[in-house]
Scaffold this motif. Structure first.
Motif, PDB file in Angstrom:
ATOM      1  N   TYR A  31      33.464 -27.332 -46.805  1.00 35.75           N
ATOM      2  CA  TYR A  31      32.418 -28.076 -47.490  1.00 35.75           C
ATOM      3  C   TYR A  31      31.084 -28.019 -46.744  1.00 35.75           C
ATOM      4  O   TYR A  31      30.021 -27.937 -47.352  1.00 35.75           O
ATOM      5  N   ALA A 210      27.994 -29.732 -52.968  1.00 33.25           N
ATOM      6  CA  ALA A 210      28.252 -28.761 -54.024  1.00 33.25           C
ATOM      7  C   ALA A 210      26.991 -28.646 -54.868  1.00 33.25           C
ATOM      8  O   ALA A 210      26.205 -29.587 -54.976  1.00 33.25           O
ATOM      9  N   HIS A 238      34.485 -26.028 -57.455  1.00 34.26           N
ATOM     10  CA  HIS A 238      34.655 -27.379 -56.914  1.00 34.26           C
ATOM     11  C   HIS A 238      35.452 -28.251 -57.888  1.00 34.26           C
ATOM     12  O   HIS A 238      35.239 -28.181 -59.103  1.00 34.26           O
ATOM     13  N   PHE A 269      30.984 -24.532 -54.612  1.00 34.34           N
ATOM     14  CA  PHE A 269      31.156 -24.839 -53.198  1.00 34.34           C
ATOM     15  C   PHE A 269      30.053 -24.137 -52.393  1.00 34.34           C
ATOM     16  O   PHE A 269      29.639 -23.026 -52.738  1.00 34.34           O
TER      17      PHE A 269
END
Length: 377
Positions: A31, A210, A238, A269
């Motif tokens: 992330y 995101a 995502h 992502f």
């Protein structure tokens, strides 16, 4: 049992995520990725600094839940869920439980420590990453950084183009036009950390998240086919993405999807920008120009003689950050930075070139025009 750890770093500050389940630390590593220099470290080497510890353990979740509900507590909204919070000021301890999400928390703000307990891996991994970001945000804000509602791309020499405007103005379109066609590094698509530096400029750091891209923009960038191929191969975007968007991509649809006046978008992502689309991610830069875009179908890209400038509403603040109120004591100041930090940044940015522009739907034409106007490529 062996523990796993990943350290996140930005501007000399760090937060470490520790968990017995590799999937939890992998989620944080993916992330935040290059944006916050996520790197695997040995768990036994984590002996100091801010840390988020995660456990997938139904029994611990139950114990922590009882510890909250058996004492005086309050109910708040957090991450679109109900959170019960009990604070022991004398012990410097904050406990909380989210019954619907099956998550419990124990925060010791002065020690820089937060524990997350849950019943299932994915909710624990998601909550852990969210709180690690909040913890690092607090470290940066207390160090004089502020949060600006802007997208940003960085040229090879570090000069950074900031794009500002209300929701839907074209911040993401502008950033990805430059990053996708002219090799700039993508620093952020929606918000950035900014701080006045001792060189008379403004330093810029990424806010990892995101990215939400409409189907029309995805098609214009030439990325829709890539997404379809990746999804057909078993990869995933995502998890916050609406399943109807996934179905539309697989069906080859390109027109925007709407629900109740809100566009349903593809959720990308951070690591998918370089991995899927060949767009590099930048980790820092210095502001060089401000762009205020307007999107108009069929328009040729051009500069407009329209007033543009930074306003107080362009900075994030407690009022705009209420989805994640500081119930765990991780931030300690206004969610967008101190008033002094915002004022210093605003004064410096006012001295930079400002460009009010209209952009059409031709991404290539937009990119060439923006590169010429900003001079940052």
């Amino acid at each position: 049992m062996k523990s796993h750890a990943v350290r996140l770093e930005s501007a000399g500050h760090s937060v470490t995520v520790v968990a017995a389940e590799r999937a939890v630390t992998d989620w944080s590593g993916r992330y935040f990725g290059p944006w916050w220099k996520a790197a695997t470290v040995e768990a036994q080497d984590v002996c100091a600094g801010a840390v988020v510890i995660a456990e997938v353990d139904h029994g611990r979740f139950g114990d922590e839940s009882l510890a909250v509900t058996r004492v005086a507590h309050r109910s708040v909204g957090y991450a679109r869920a109900r959170l019960l919070v009990a604070e022991d000021r004398e012990a410097g301890l904050i406990r909380a439980v989210s019954p619907e999400d099956g998550l419990a928390y124990r925060s010791e703000p002065h020690a820089g420590s937060l524990l997350v307990f849950g019943c299932e891996t994915e909710p624990v991994a998601t909550a852990t990453a969210r709180l690690a970001r909040e913890m690092l945000r607090g470290l940066l804000l207390r160090d004089g950084w502020a949060v600006l509602h802007a997208s940003a791309v960085v040229a090879e020499d570090g000069r950074t183009v900031l794009t500002l405007g209300r929701k839907g103005a074209g911040k993401t379109t502008t950033a990805l036009a430059l990053a996708g066609r002219h090799g700039c590094g993508l620093l952020a698509n929606d918000r950035v950390f900014v701080r006045a530096n001792d060189r008379g400029g403004v330093d810029v750091l990424p806010w990892p998240s995101a990215a939400a891209l409409g189907l029309g923009l995805l098609d214009a960038l030439g990325w829709a086919g890539i997404c379809r191929e990746r999804l057909e191969a078993g990869e995933a975007l995502h998890p916050t993405q609406d399943r109807r968007v996934t179905e539309a991509l697989l069906a080859g649809r390109r027109e925007p999807l709407w629900e109740g006046g809100k566009e349903l978008k593809v959720q990308v992502f951070p690591d998918q920008f370089p991995g899927w689309f060949g767009v590099p991610l930048a980790t820092e830069g210095q502001a060089a120009a401000l762009v205020f875009p307007r999107i108009e179908a069929g328009a040729a890209p051009a500069e407009e003689d329209a007033p543009c400038g930074l306003g107080e509403g362009d900075f994030m603040s407690g009022a705009t950050e209420d989805r994640y109120p500081d119930v765990f004591g991780l931030v300690g100041v206004d969610g967008g930075g101190t008033e002094e930090a915002r004022r210093a940044v605003a004064e410096r940015l006012a001295e930079l070139p400002h460009h009010s522009v209209v952009l059409g739907h031709d991404v290539g034409a937009n990119a060439d025009f923006l590169a010429k106007v900003t001079g940052c490529v």
